[in-house]
Design a protein around this motif. Structure first.
Motif, PDB file in Angstrom:
ATOM      1  N   PRO A  46      42.889  16.982 -31.568  1.00 27.64           N
ATOM      2  CA  PRO A  46      41.821  17.698 -32.276  1.00 27.64           C
ATOM      3  C   PRO A  46      42.197  19.143 -32.614  1.00 27.64           C
ATOM      4  O   PRO A  46      41.755  19.677 -33.634  1.00 27.64           O
ATOM      5  CB  PRO A  46      40.650  17.656 -31.281  1.00 27.64           C
ATOM      6  N   MET A 209      43.224  10.813 -34.833  1.00 25.82           N
ATOM      7  CA  MET A 209      42.098  10.897 -33.899  1.00 25.82           C
ATOM      8  C   MET A 209      41.348   9.575 -33.812  1.00 25.82           C
ATOM      9  O   MET A 209      40.916   9.165 -32.736  1.00 25.82           O
ATOM     10  CB  MET A 209      41.150  12.029 -34.307  1.00 25.82           C
ATOM     11  N   GLU A 214      40.569  10.350 -29.449  1.00 22.56           N
ATOM     12  CA  GLU A 214      40.501  11.678 -28.821  1.00 22.56           C
ATOM     13  C   GLU A 214      39.735  12.628 -29.739  1.00 22.56           C
ATOM     14  O   GLU A 214      40.204  12.984 -30.823  1.00 22.56           O
ATOM     15  CB  GLU A 214      41.912  12.213 -28.558  1.00 22.56           C
ATOM     16  N   TRP A 215      38.541  13.046 -29.298  1.00 24.80           N
ATOM     17  CA  TRP A 215      37.678  13.873 -30.139  1.00 24.80           C
ATOM     18  C   TRP A 215      37.340  15.168 -29.416  1.00 24.80           C
ATOM     19  O   TRP A 215      37.319  15.241 -28.189  1.00 24.80           O
ATOM     20  CB  TRP A 215      36.375  13.134 -30.480  1.00 24.80           C
ATOM     21  N   TRP A 216      37.058  16.175 -30.191  1.00 30.51           N
ATOM     22  CA  TRP A 216      36.578  17.456 -29.662  1.00 30.51           C
ATOM     23  C   TRP A 216      35.873  18.180 -30.793  1.00 30.51           C
ATOM     24  O   TRP A 216      36.297  18.102 -31.958  1.00 30.51           O
ATOM     25  CB  TRP A 216      37.740  18.313 -29.151  1.00 30.51           C
TER      26      TRP A 216
END
Length: 272
Positions: A46, A209, A214-216
């Protein structure tokens, strides 16, 4: 690949020298901002996405001010190649490898870019053999290595695979420099090319992503140290990608590659 565009860069102007100095600082700051962000808990995938996305917004806005579209389908190949070689691939490598090996090792990799770029330029006939130029590049390389090598020992042999992976990023940068010189029209708009690069980079990182899950996302106040470092990285990337295209257009790929000597020395200075 389209027919190669002949580029005959003249002696660097004062503006080209200033651009080179600014890029040296900018490249060094990339590692600083990435390290601050990762040390404050921001995942690396991210992190690369938000840097790319923020720079894309800034450059797209500037493109409209210049009266050009941030995306031109006739330049799509340029956007794809430079987006992958100059953003997605090296940024992922550096962000992933940086916490695992000493920064001095990565600095050695960066210092090899000018001689690699010159070799590729000779192979692709973008430049001609000049003993004085090779001598100058080697003097710069030796100077950097004298400073870096004393601190460049590996604490563990287990780091060797990470070092090899880290050295793929400088190779990607060298290939990108040659591709920019070969694929971009001499009179092309550097803001437009930089905007296209970051848009492609943002899309590719969004795909990464989605695949990794994988997230933000930013918090409501945008005030944490990690978030501030990402915002600064957005501004830094927008300026850097514009300067990359503009400097290669003005002075050629080999002269541009010298920025890596400056980035290495500035990075060491920031480290102190």
């Amino acid at each position: 690949m389209s027919a190669k565009v002949e580029q005959k860069p003249t002696s660097p102007s004062l503006l080209s020298i200033v651009m080179l100095l600014l890029l040296g600082v900018s490249f060094a700051l990339v590692l600083v901002f990435n390290r601050i962000a990762t040390e404050n808990g921001i995942p690396f995938i991210p992190l690369v996405f938000w840097q790319s996305f923020g720079a894309a917004i800034i450059l797209a806005f500037l493109s409209f001010i210049y009266g050009v579209s941030p995306l031109n389908l006739s330049n799509l190949r340029v956007y794809l190649v430079t987006g992958l070689l100059n953003l997605t691939i090296p940024y992922l490598i550096f962000t992933f490898v940086a916490p695992k090996v000493p920064s001095s090792i990565l600095s050695i990799g960066l210092s090899l870019i000018p001689i690699t770029t010159y070799g590729l330029a000779l192979i692709t006939k973008l430049d001609t053999y000049k003993t004085l130029r090779i001598f100058g590049i080697l003097i710069g390389l030796i100077g950097v290595l004298i400073i870096v090598l004393p601190e460049a020992s590996l604490p563990s042999r287990d780091m060797t695979p990470w070092v090899i992976l880290g050295f793929l990023a400088p190779l990607s940068y060298a290939l990108n420099t040659i591709c920019v010189a070969m694929l971009t029209p001499p009179n092309g708009n550097s803001v437009q090319f930089a905007a296209g690069l970051t848009i492609v980079g943002s899309i590719s990182m969004m795909i990464v992503m989605l695949i990794t899950g994988e997230w933000w996302i930013f918090t409501d106040n945008f005030r944490t140290i990690g978030e501030i470092s990402i915002i600064l990285a957005m501004l830094n990337n927008a300026a850097a990608f514009y300067l990359i295209f503009e400097l290669i257009k003005r002075a050629g790929p080999v002269y541009f590659s010298m920025v890596n000597y400056l980035a290495t020395l500035v990075g060491i200075g920031i480290g102190f």
